[in-house]
Scaffold this motif. Sequence first.
Motif, PDB file in Angstrom:
ATOM      1  N   HIS A  47       0.819  -1.200   0.000  1.00 20.61           N
ATOM      2  CA  HIS A  47       0.000   0.000   0.000  1.00 20.61           C
ATOM      3  C   HIS A  47       0.853   1.251   0.000  1.00 20.61           C
ATOM      4  N   HIS A  65      -8.232  -2.356   6.942  1.00 22.11           N
ATOM      5  CA  HIS A  65      -8.181  -2.278   5.479  1.00 22.11           C
ATOM      6  C   HIS A  65      -9.588  -2.159   4.896  1.00 22.11           C
ATOM      7  N   TYR A  99     -11.662  -1.563   1.161  1.00 20.53           N
ATOM      8  CA  TYR A  99     -11.553  -1.586  -0.296  1.00 20.53           C
ATOM      9  C   TYR A  99     -12.455  -0.497  -0.874  1.00 20.53           C
ATOM     10  N   TYR A 142     -15.323   6.078   0.247  1.00 22.04           N
ATOM     11  CA  TYR A 142     -14.340   6.582   1.209  1.00 22.04           C
ATOM     12  C   TYR A 142     -15.053   7.284   2.370  1.00 22.04           C
ATOM     13  N   TYR A 181      -6.091   1.797   6.268  1.00 21.11           N
ATOM     14  CA  TYR A 181      -5.612   1.744   4.890  1.00 21.11           C
ATOM     15  C   TYR A 181      -6.809   1.702   3.946  1.00 21.11           C
ATOM     16  N   HIS A 184      -7.822   1.247   0.218  1.00 21.97           N
ATOM     17  CA  HIS A 184      -7.221   0.666  -0.983  1.00 21.97           C
ATOM     18  C   HIS A 184      -8.028   1.084  -2.203  1.00 21.97           C
ATOM     19  N   SER A 185      -7.340   1.704  -3.161  1.00 21.13           N
ATOM     20  CA  SER A 185      -8.027   2.202  -4.345  1.00 21.13           C
ATOM     21  C   SER A 185      -7.061   2.289  -5.513  1.00 21.13           C
ATOM     22  N   SER A 186      -7.598   2.169  -6.733  1.00 25.51           N
ATOM     23  CA  SER A 186      -6.776   2.386  -7.925  1.00 25.51           C
ATOM     24  C   SER A 186      -6.525   3.869  -8.133  1.00 25.51           C
ATOM     25  N   LYS A 190      -5.080   7.317  -6.939  1.00 25.30           N
ATOM     26  CA  LYS A 190      -4.035   7.772  -6.022  1.00 25.30           C
ATOM     27  C   LYS A 190      -4.626   8.630  -4.899  1.00 25.30           C
ATOM     28  N   TYR A 232      -7.347   8.255  -3.251  1.00 24.26           N
ATOM     29  CA  TYR A 232      -7.949   7.496  -2.161  1.00 24.26           C
ATOM     30  C   TYR A 232      -7.162   6.268  -1.755  1.00 24.26           C
ATOM     31  N   ASN A 233      -6.037   6.017  -2.397  1.00 22.83           N
ATOM     32  CA  ASN A 233      -5.152   4.936  -1.968  1.00 22.83           C
ATOM     33  C   ASN A 233      -4.218   5.521  -0.919  1.00 22.83           C
ATOM     34  N   ARG A 234      -4.623   5.426   0.348  1.00 19.47           N
ATOM     35  CA  ARG A 234      -3.958   6.211   1.381  1.00 19.47           C
ATOM     36  C   ARG A 234      -4.038   5.505   2.734  1.00 19.47           C
TER      37      ARG A 234
END
Length: 211
Positions: A29, A129, A131, A147, A183, A185-187, A189, A191-193
């Motif tokens: 991540h 985690h 998704y 989110y 965490y 998880h996202s494709s 950037k 929201y991938n944090r």
Amino acid sequence: MAARTAVFSPSYVRNCRVKPSPPALLFTHASSARPPSYNSLVFQAARLLGPPARFEASKLKVLFMGEEVITPTRIVPRTYTLSHCDFTADLTLTISNLVQRDQLKGWYSKDDVVAEWTDVNGDLFLNVHCYVSGPNSLLDMAAEFRYHIFSKELPLVLEAVVFGDSDLFREHKQLMDALVRVYFHSSSKKYNRMECWGPLKDAALVGKKSR
């Protein structure tokens, strides 16, 4: 960030870097210290769904996968998978040493949340985690909505973990002081944090304060 309210997280997002720490064990991540920018319409839509859900112990079912997790002598490894039923609002908390592949189906396709205890140089963390979105870049608005929803409902997730694994927390009272790292998880950037929600004893109370 000023336009966001405490219901969705910022005021209690803190710095988790007690000591240099590696990535979460379950997933690779990319973390971020800055809050994502957001669409005000999506944010308001998430708010219209109402306040965070209230945790009801009578609606929680706890499943222990493996005899070794029933006796709370070890903290690491220990994982949680929380799933829910949209129709009845019933919750199922699965406690195990490892998250099985079939358990992750609900993480990808529904709104299941996975959490794990990790030990980093002697410091215990509860890594959570969520998704948010997959490889479809056209779903950024949906990712933003998810989110906000995850952020709003995470205190309930933490309450369920503390209540469902009460024997562990009774045996190891120091775990309530462990930092919670969330965490997303996202494709995307944006929201991938990773966000730090501070000590578990505080993070699990955020939802109660906003009711």
